[in-house]
Design a protein around this motif. Structure first.
Motif, PDB file in Angstrom:
ATOM      1  N   CYS A 240       0.857  -1.186   0.000  1.00  0.00           N
ATOM      2  CA  CYS A 240       0.000   0.000   0.000  1.00  0.00           C
ATOM      3  C   CYS A 240       0.892   1.235   0.000  1.00  0.00           C
ATOM      4  O   CYS A 240       1.742   1.390   0.888  1.00  0.00           O
ATOM      5  CB  CYS A 240      -0.916   0.014   1.219  1.00  0.00           C
ATOM      6  SG  CYS A 240      -2.005   1.460   1.310  1.00  0.00           S
ATOM      7  N   TYR A 260       5.072   1.322  -7.272  1.00  0.00           N
ATOM      8  CA  TYR A 260       3.813   0.624  -7.561  1.00  0.00           C
ATOM      9  C   TYR A 260       3.911  -0.165  -8.876  1.00  0.00           C
ATOM     10  O   TYR A 260       3.526  -1.333  -8.944  1.00  0.00           O
ATOM     11  CB  TYR A 260       2.672   1.630  -7.643  1.00  0.00           C
ATOM     12  CG  TYR A 260       1.363   1.013  -8.068  1.00  0.00           C
ATOM     13  CD1 TYR A 260       0.574   0.312  -7.159  1.00  0.00           C
ATOM     14  CD2 TYR A 260       0.930   1.105  -9.392  1.00  0.00           C
ATOM     15  CE1 TYR A 260      -0.621  -0.275  -7.557  1.00  0.00           C
ATOM     16  CE2 TYR A 260      -0.251   0.523  -9.797  1.00  0.00           C
ATOM     17  CZ  TYR A 260      -1.026  -0.159  -8.877  1.00  0.00           C
ATOM     18  OH  TYR A 260      -2.205  -0.745  -9.283  1.00  0.00           O
ATOM     19  N   LYS A 269      -1.796  -1.392  -4.102  1.00  0.00           N
ATOM     20  CA  LYS A 269      -2.602  -0.225  -4.435  1.00  0.00           C
ATOM     21  C   LYS A 269      -1.813   1.029  -4.118  1.00  0.00           C
ATOM     22  O   LYS A 269      -0.905   1.025  -3.281  1.00  0.00           O
ATOM     23  CB  LYS A 269      -3.915  -0.222  -3.655  1.00  0.00           C
ATOM     24  CG  LYS A 269      -3.791  -0.074  -2.138  1.00  0.00           C
ATOM     25  CD  LYS A 269      -5.163  -0.026  -1.493  1.00  0.00           C
ATOM     26  CE  LYS A 269      -5.075   0.150   0.011  1.00  0.00           C
ATOM     27  NZ  LYS A 269      -6.413   0.255   0.633  1.00  0.00           N
ATOM     28  N   HIS A 271      -2.590   5.216  -3.339  1.00  0.00           N
ATOM     29  CA  HIS A 271      -3.617   6.212  -3.045  1.00  0.00           C
ATOM     30  C   HIS A 271      -2.985   7.594  -3.096  1.00  0.00           C
ATOM     31  O   HIS A 271      -1.940   7.831  -2.480  1.00  0.00           O
ATOM     32  CB  HIS A 271      -4.228   5.972  -1.666  1.00  0.00           C
ATOM     33  CG  HIS A 271      -5.276   6.971  -1.303  1.00  0.00           C
ATOM     34  ND1 HIS A 271      -6.565   6.903  -1.769  1.00  0.00           N
ATOM     35  CD2 HIS A 271      -5.213   8.092  -0.531  1.00  0.00           C
ATOM     36  CE1 HIS A 271      -7.261   7.922  -1.303  1.00  0.00           C
ATOM     37  NE2 HIS A 271      -6.470   8.661  -0.554  1.00  0.00           N
TER      38      HIS A 271
END
Length: 304
Positions: A240, A260, A269, A271
């Motif tokens: 993450c 990523y 993921k 964000h």
């Protein structure tokens, strides 16, 4: 609650803060997260902020000072050595496995800025990490090389090593300008640099153990450290990443997307926090709150 702890790295001790949940019961078994601070930082700053929030969410969270820095031991002082910092992380996991209330099969890692890239790099070979979280990761090698004067830096470091081998004092340089006034007088205008000074050198985030000192000859080690090397093969844990969309010169937005895209993780993921810059994700309640809204469920889902 915070417990002051120490644990061993080679022949010296590392100083840590063990953050535990409010209703902590040592007879229970908890998931644990190692929290890794940025370069020039200490455990009481942003790593401690995230560790405290993770503890409130029910995790054991360990924030600690890097070797040669803060309240930790080892020498030479003020050295930023990526390989040693990655080994610090392994030693932190070793320590957590000695605690009866930590579930050895539910250990994760969270790093901020350079700590985020150290966290990702450690996870390449440290299979005891079952989940990896990074916030505004900053890859040292890229930062130095984008300055465009890597060879000049290496020449200067080589000359300094020769001088020190022949009796000169070790050269200690500042990471950033010492004060906002000094930054303005130097003509600094870059957003991330100015925010770094505001965070580290004013009451906003200042701590006496974060003394803005860097051993100059150690720069050559950091300059060749690519934290993401082999991530496409070895970084397989759930991942993450949190970055802000206000892109500054430290490049954490780009590094976040590079990690990523490169990571071999099948569960990953990224964000993006709208309106947040690099240092907003150190301590701004809105930005860090949004980051934690991603990170806490991520760790809960993967440290099971």
């Amino acid at each position: 609650m915070i417990q002051e702890v120490t644990f061993k790295h080679k022949t010296w001790q590392l100083a840590g803060h063990l953050h535990v949940p409010e209703a902590f019961d040592e007879r229970q078994s908890y998931a644990a997260i190692v929290c890794v601070h940025p370069g020039s930082s200490v455990k009481e700053q942003t790593a401690g902020l995230y560790a405290a929030k993770l503890a409130q969410a029910g995790f054991i969270a360990l924030a600690f000072d890097a070797s040669f820095q803060g309240a930790s031991g080892g020498g030479p002082r003020h050295l930023e050595d990526p390989a040693t910092r990655v080994e610090d992380i392994r030693c932190a996991v070793d320590y957590l496995t000695t605690l009866a209330f930590v579930d050895r099969n539910r250990i994760g890692i969270l790093g901020i800025c350079a700590g985020g890239t150290y966290a990702a790099n450690a996870a390449l070979t440290e299979r005891r990490f079952r989940a990896v979280g990074v916030v505004v990761p900053g890859n040292f090698a890229r930062v130095y090389h984008e300055q465009g004067n890597a060879i000049e830096i290496l020449e200067a470091v080589s000359q300094q090593r020769t001088a020190e081998a022949n009796g000169a004092e070790a050269l200690i340089t500042p990471w950033i300008p010492h004060t906002p006034e000094e930054a303005r007088q130097a003509g600094a205008t870059e957003m991330d640099l100015l925010q770094a000074v505001d965070y580290y050198r004013t009451p906003r985030g200042q701590h006496p153990n974060s003394d803005n000192k860097l051993l100059y000859t150690g720069i050559s080690i950091a300059l060749v450290f690519d934290a993401f090397h082999l991530a496409d093969q070895l970084l397989t844990q759930p991942l993450c990443i949190v970055v802000g969309d206000k892109v500054g010169g430290f490049g954490s937005y780009r590094d976040g997307f590079e990690l990523y895209n490169k990571a071999a993780s099948t569960s990953k993921k990224i964000h993006v926090v709208a309106g947040a810059g690099h240092y907003d994700l150190y301590d701004d309640p809105k930005a860090t709150g949004e980051a934690l809204e991603q990170l806490i469920p991520f760790f809960r889902n993967n440290l099971v």
